[in-house]
Design a protein around this motif. Sequence first.
Motif, PDB file in Angstrom:
ATOM      1  N   THR A  45      -7.794  41.573 -12.078  1.00 27.23           N
ATOM      2  CA  THR A  45      -7.262  42.527 -13.042  1.00 27.23           C
ATOM      3  C   THR A  45      -6.645  43.711 -12.297  1.00 27.23           C
ATOM      4  O   THR A  45      -7.163  44.134 -11.273  1.00 27.23           O
ATOM      5  N   ILE A  46      -5.526  44.232 -12.838  1.00 27.34           N
ATOM      6  CA  ILE A  46      -4.924  45.430 -12.259  1.00 27.34           C
ATOM      7  C   ILE A  46      -4.744  46.449 -13.364  1.00 27.34           C
ATOM      8  O   ILE A  46      -4.143  46.144 -14.411  1.00 27.34           O
ATOM      9  N   VAL A  47      -5.264  47.660 -13.152  1.00 28.82           N
ATOM     10  CA  VAL A  47      -4.962  48.746 -14.079  1.00 28.82           C
ATOM     11  C   VAL A  47      -4.091  49.743 -13.316  1.00 28.82           C
ATOM     12  O   VAL A  47      -4.407  50.112 -12.184  1.00 28.82           O
ATOM     13  N   ALA A  48      -2.968  50.105 -13.896  1.00 31.63           N
ATOM     14  CA  ALA A  48      -1.997  50.932 -13.181  1.00 31.63           C
ATOM     15  C   ALA A  48      -1.470  52.029 -14.088  1.00 31.63           C
ATOM     16  O   ALA A  48      -1.261  51.806 -15.282  1.00 31.63           O
ATOM     17  N   ASN A  49      -1.274  53.217 -13.486  1.00 30.52           N
ATOM     18  CA  ASN A  49      -0.680  54.295 -14.295  1.00 30.52           C
ATOM     19  C   ASN A  49       0.469  54.951 -13.553  1.00 30.52           C
ATOM     20  O   ASN A  49       0.525  54.942 -12.326  1.00 30.52           O
ATOM     21  N   SER A  50       1.383  55.538 -14.309  1.00 28.38           N
ATOM     22  CA  SER A  50       2.408  56.393 -13.735  1.00 28.38           C
ATOM     23  C   SER A  50       2.157  57.823 -14.196  1.00 28.38           C
ATOM     24  O   SER A  50       1.358  58.060 -15.095  1.00 28.38           O
ATOM     25  N   GLY A  51       2.815  58.787 -13.525  1.00 27.62           N
ATOM     26  CA  GLY A  51       2.681  60.183 -13.939  1.00 27.62           C
ATOM     27  C   GLY A  51       1.772  61.011 -13.056  1.00 27.62           C
ATOM     28  O   GLY A  51       1.895  62.232 -13.002  1.00 27.62           O
ATOM     29  N   ASN A  52       0.849  60.364 -12.384  1.00 31.16           N
ATOM     30  CA  ASN A  52      -0.045  61.064 -11.454  1.00 31.16           C
ATOM     31  C   ASN A  52      -0.484  60.061 -10.399  1.00 31.16           C
ATOM     32  O   ASN A  52      -0.944  58.968 -10.727  1.00 31.16           O
ATOM     33  N   ALA A  53      -0.345  60.426  -9.108  1.00 33.31           N
ATOM     34  CA  ALA A  53      -0.619  59.490  -8.016  1.00 33.31           C
ATOM     35  C   ALA A  53      -2.088  59.467  -7.627  1.00 33.31           C
ATOM     36  O   ALA A  53      -2.504  58.636  -6.821  1.00 33.31           O
ATOM     37  N   ASN A  54      -2.876  60.394  -8.147  1.00 36.10           N
ATOM     38  CA  ASN A  54      -4.282  60.521  -7.729  1.00 36.10           C
ATOM     39  C   ASN A  54      -4.375  60.502  -6.197  1.00 36.10           C
ATOM     40  O   ASN A  54      -5.220  59.825  -5.627  1.00 36.10           O
ATOM     41  N   ALA A  55      -3.479  61.254  -5.555  1.00 40.69           N
ATOM     42  CA  ALA A  55      -3.479  61.359  -4.080  1.00 40.69           C
ATOM     43  C   ALA A  55      -3.767  62.802  -3.697  1.00 40.69           C
ATOM     44  O   ALA A  55      -3.384  63.724  -4.422  1.00 40.69           O
ATOM     45  N   CYS A  56      -4.453  62.994  -2.569  1.00 41.24           N
ATOM     46  CA  CYS A  56      -4.850  64.339  -2.122  1.00 41.24           C
ATOM     47  C   CYS A  56      -5.726  64.980  -3.185  1.00 41.24           C
ATOM     48  O   CYS A  56      -5.556  66.156  -3.528  1.00 41.24           O
ATOM     49  N   THR A  57      -6.635  64.206  -3.722  1.00 39.53           N
ATOM     50  CA  THR A  57      -7.495  64.692  -4.801  1.00 39.53           C
ATOM     51  C   THR A  57      -8.976  64.609  -4.440  1.00 39.53           C
ATOM     52  O   THR A  57      -9.845  64.847  -5.299  1.00 39.53           O
TER      53      THR A  57
ATOM     54  N   ALA B 290      -4.004  57.507  -1.135  1.00 39.32           N
ATOM     55  CA  ALA B 290      -4.471  57.924  -2.450  1.00 39.32           C
ATOM     56  C   ALA B 290      -5.808  57.252  -2.755  1.00 39.32           C
ATOM     57  O   ALA B 290      -6.103  56.163  -2.250  1.00 39.32           O
ATOM     58  N   ALA B 291      -6.595  57.902  -3.600  1.00 38.72           N
ATOM     59  CA  ALA B 291      -7.910  57.369  -3.960  1.00 38.72           C
ATOM     60  C   ALA B 291      -7.841  55.928  -4.490  1.00 38.72           C
ATOM     61  O   ALA B 291      -8.621  55.075  -4.064  1.00 38.72           O
ATOM     62  N   PRO B 292      -6.923  55.603  -5.409  1.00 35.28           N
ATOM     63  CA  PRO B 292      -6.881  54.221  -5.909  1.00 35.28           C
ATOM     64  C   PRO B 292      -6.542  53.204  -4.818  1.00 35.28           C
ATOM     65  O   PRO B 292      -6.989  52.054  -4.896  1.00 35.28           O
ATOM     66  N   VAL B 293      -5.786  53.619  -3.788  1.00 30.32           N
ATOM     67  CA  VAL B 293      -5.492  52.711  -2.680  1.00 30.32           C
ATOM     68  C   VAL B 293      -6.778  52.383  -1.927  1.00 30.32           C
ATOM     69  O   VAL B 293      -7.082  51.223  -1.633  1.00 30.32           O
ATOM     70  N   LYS B 294      -7.556  53.437  -1.645  1.00 34.66           N
ATOM     71  CA  LYS B 294      -8.821  53.206  -0.928  1.00 34.66           C
ATOM     72  C   LYS B 294      -9.729  52.274  -1.734  1.00 34.66           C
ATOM     73  O   LYS B 294     -10.322  51.351  -1.203  1.00 34.66           O
ATOM     74  N   LEU B 295      -9.798  52.537  -3.041  1.00 34.16           N
ATOM     75  CA  LEU B 295     -10.674  51.732  -3.897  1.00 34.16           C
ATOM     76  C   LEU B 295     -10.205  50.277  -3.950  1.00 34.16           C
ATOM     77  O   LEU B 295     -10.993  49.343  -3.769  1.00 34.16           O
ATOM     78  N   SER B 296      -8.900  50.075  -4.174  1.00 35.19           N
ATOM     79  CA  SER B 296      -8.383  48.712  -4.319  1.00 35.19           C
ATOM     80  C   SER B 296      -8.513  47.937  -3.007  1.00 35.19           C
ATOM     81  O   SER B 296      -8.806  46.739  -3.009  1.00 35.19           O
ATOM     82  N   GLN B 297      -8.296  48.641  -1.889  1.00 32.39           N
ATOM     83  CA  GLN B 297      -8.481  47.994  -0.574  1.00 32.39           C
ATOM     84  C   GLN B 297      -9.909  47.486  -0.429  1.00 32.39           C
ATOM     85  O   GLN B 297     -10.145  46.370   0.026  1.00 32.39           O
ATOM     86  N   THR B 298     -10.851  48.326  -0.807  1.00 32.14           N
ATOM     87  CA  THR B 298     -12.266  47.946  -0.702  1.00 32.14           C
ATOM     88  C   THR B 298     -12.569  46.754  -1.613  1.00 32.14           C
ATOM     89  O   THR B 298     -13.197  45.784  -1.190  1.00 32.14           O
ATOM     90  N   HIS B 299     -12.105  46.829  -2.832  1.00 31.54           N
ATOM     91  CA  HIS B 299     -12.365  45.721  -3.763  1.00 31.54           C
ATOM     92  C   HIS B 299     -11.776  44.412  -3.250  1.00 31.54           C
ATOM     93  O   HIS B 299     -12.410  43.363  -3.330  1.00 31.54           O
ATOM     94  N   LEU B 300     -10.577  44.491  -2.706  1.00 30.10           N
ATOM     95  CA  LEU B 300      -9.921  43.271  -2.216  1.00 30.10           C
ATOM     96  C   LEU B 300     -10.637  42.722  -0.982  1.00 30.10           C
ATOM     97  O   LEU B 300     -10.770  41.512  -0.809  1.00 30.10           O
ATOM     98  N   ARG B 301     -11.128  43.642  -0.120  1.00 34.59           N
ATOM     99  CA  ARG B 301     -11.826  43.194   1.086  1.00 34.59           C
ATOM    100  C   ARG B 301     -13.122  42.474   0.707  1.00 34.59           C
ATOM    101  O   ARG B 301     -13.508  41.486   1.309  1.00 34.59           O
ATOM    102  N   ARG B 302     -13.780  42.974  -0.318  1.00 35.50           N
ATOM    103  CA  ARG B 302     -15.093  42.432  -0.679  1.00 35.50           C
ATOM    104  C   ARG B 302     -15.027  41.161  -1.508  1.00 35.50           C
ATOM    105  O   ARG B 302     -16.009  40.435  -1.631  1.00 35.50           O
ATOM    106  N   GLY B 303     -13.909  40.918  -2.170  1.00 34.41           N
ATOM    107  CA  GLY B 303     -13.843  39.740  -3.028  1.00 34.41           C
ATOM    108  C   GLY B 303     -12.454  39.584  -3.600  1.00 34.41           C
ATOM    109  O   GLY B 303     -11.511  40.191  -3.104  1.00 34.41           O
ATOM    110  N   ASP B 304     -12.349  38.800  -4.638  1.00 35.04           N
ATOM    111  CA  ASP B 304     -11.027  38.584  -5.215  1.00 35.04           C
ATOM    112  C   ASP B 304     -10.797  39.443  -6.452  1.00 35.04           C
ATOM    113  O   ASP B 304     -11.720  39.702  -7.224  1.00 35.04           O
ATOM    114  N   LEU B 305      -9.547  39.844  -6.619  1.00 33.07           N
ATOM    115  CA  LEU B 305      -9.148  40.634  -7.772  1.00 33.07           C
ATOM    116  C   LEU B 305      -8.722  39.696  -8.897  1.00 33.07           C
ATOM    117  O   LEU B 305      -8.281  38.573  -8.660  1.00 33.07           O
TER     118      LEU B 305
END
Lengths: 417, 417
Positions: free
Chosen positions: A76-88, A59-74
């Motif tokens: 804050t986490i923003v999380a939603n339910s109801g839509n996975a934002n995958a295959c988008t 999913a798009a947020p997985v790709k984004l969070s992976q990149t952010h974590l690789r580049r530095g430290d996290l």
Amino acid sequence: MDFPVTRIKGGVGAARGFLTSAVSCGIKNPDAKRLDLALIHSDVPCTSAGTFTTNRVKAAPVKLSQTHLRRGDLRTIVANSGNANACTGMQGIHDARAMAKDVAKRLEIRRGEVAVCSTGVIGLPMPMARIEPKYDDLVAGLGPKNGTDVANAIITSDTHHKELAISFELGEHRVRLGGCVKGAGMICPSMATMLCFITTDAAIPRDCLQKVTLEAVEDSFNRITIDGDTSTNDTVLVLANGAAGMKPVRKNGPRCRQFGKALRWLMIELAKAVVRDGERVTKFVTVEVKGARTYLDAKKVAEAVCKSALVKASWNGGDPNWGRVLHAVGYSRARIREELVDILYEGLPACVGGLQADTPMDKLRDVAAKPEFRIEIHLNQGKADYEMYSSDLSPEYIDFNRSEYAYWKQARKDGLV
Amino acid sequence: MDFPVTRIKGGVGAARGFLTSAVSCGIKNPDAKRLDLALIHSDVPCTSAGTFTTNRVKAAPVKLSQTHLRRGDLRTIVANSGNANACTGMQGIHDARAMAKDVAKRLEIRRGEVAVCSTGVIGLPMPMARIEPKYDDLVAGLGPKNGTDVANAIITSDTHHKELAISFELGEHRVRLGGCVKGAGMICPSMATMLCFITTDAAIPRDCLQKVTLEAVEDSFNRITIDGDTSTNDTVLVLANGAAGMKPVRKNGPRCRQFGKALRWLMIELAKAVVRDGERVTKFVTVEVKGARTYLDAKKVAEAVCKSALVKASWNGGDPNWGRVLHAVGYSRARIREELVDILYEGLPACVGGLQADTPMDKLRDVAAKPEFRIEIHLNQGKADYEMYSSDLSPEYIDFNRSEYAYWKQARKDGLV
């Protein structure tokens, strides 16, 4: 555990210095009032670690969070339910980035410090028009609230929120460790996803935190299976902010190992809670493989047994069907010898040396009728062990997962498809 | 096929020189009158080929038949339903041997020429006391009967018998090829097992027969899946007796290749019949993977999709849920790129480049509502293809497989456990 821990209230907000908030956007259904957008934020910078789905479709947020974590430290986490934002596609990446950016701006931190996690239906664009107007409320609501609001906002087909927090002595300081998890079995009606967020006020350097996180995930979330499917969104994130005021632990030092043990224990408890709350689950079964030639052989056997539709159907029926268990052991591709295999239900032998044991069938049925029981499989070929946590597969599970057309109808109303 | 074939009556007894017989022993239930012991016999020696389960837990008759086939050629098959003679230890081996020996004696052939096949419940000894008194009737009943009696005797949870026979010109001779199959999805309530027996009056040397049999099984029975479980008893046997009066074909010669094509076609038809009659199956779905980098990648993708409980549940609901399909593509471990994947339902694009296509959802639902449909998955990465035949997974399947305690109760009455 070999040291004392105290259960404390709450989950992901229980550690000092972590603030949480949750609001209702109507992401899945504009008319529903349930919480579906959550925020976790540390008031000081954190070290961080994480693991993400191995599915090639991420999913798009997985790709984004992976990149952010690789580049530095996290932080804050923003999380939603109801839509996975995958295959988008690119739209999904754009939406996930916007979520990180808009939240970061309001918190006055860098966008790269924000992880984004989504869970819900796959293949539909995010209804950003319903999310964006809620950022101000979300950030304004931040407070030291022990995190139950977050645990509630991220659930989908779960029947209840799942969280846990403990405190324990680490060296000379008392630290707190808490977390929440969602996922009714890795899955949910293709509202796939297991999300787990953990926070601590211990001071754990990144190298130590990443190591103990990977080890703990291997012993917990990698050992549960409801239906064998791996989601596009699975994410485990751990944030440590050092707010307990201690000196950072040393990688591989005794305090790092002790913290690792506590983290492993917490993750195992949260993983078991996921299985117990699996979709239409009626049984919690621990499968323990002993005496395999190698760790990998033990793991193959446990996974084959825990994923077999026939074995899981028999658990649903309370049937102590050791023949099906042995049959799954046989096709596991592990090196086994049928004539050496013993199978025990709560210590009662059902199969000895590959053959029916003397235990009266009624006694085995009494075990299999319980809501929780343990099956031991002794391969008698070596010294490697592996333990997994699994559930039955019910007619109601299939029924529950037959159709999610309703989500598409809502998406059409929203003008998204 | 690229040459004409004529459908003829019957199945495993349709080829000249093959005699069949079946009797009722009450193997599963002494009060039931259904046929449960079958015999196939050629009145002249045969060449033979076969494939057996890859499960490490192999039923006694599988071990015996494998040994007999390795040491020489088979000419006779004795098969029973109601008990799989699996997980039965030395007693099972002894019982399978006795079945071969007692039948061979009455037919005045060597014991090594007899294959034994069993299907039914696992882990219970064979009720030999009910089988042995029937051998005389079984052998006395042998006659040129086209084989429907055998097809009926070997079924378990199948809803009907499955057989097919054809004739075609092979060089200057008209030859016959026929077979029967049982298996309601590789499985049956742990009455696991797919059994397939095929006979021909063509003269096919053993090297040619083994080669074309392996190829045909790879394209047929290895491409079907109902529930992903592999039985302890799966067996495919092919006997060729040359009764058509022709000169033996040459390995890799044109007549060998032509025979191979006919055998492959027959096996694919029989394999499809198994899926259509799968336990509580309501849908027959062909999954075609195209454009993979390698054959193995294509196969991994097809298997992941066809085995996913979530995908199969959506088929049961008539839901054109391409998100779940893509999700299974992602965890297949094949090399795929999400943004290149297209998914089509009967030619209608549901997903293009990893994103929702323009096709109206109602049209896709019309396709998924049909009892049979085809899903194409274009990976757009290479030239390798793979096709599989699969079914839905229904609440009724789980319900059907919850318990087989009744068999144990009968076994206790029989004094076997």
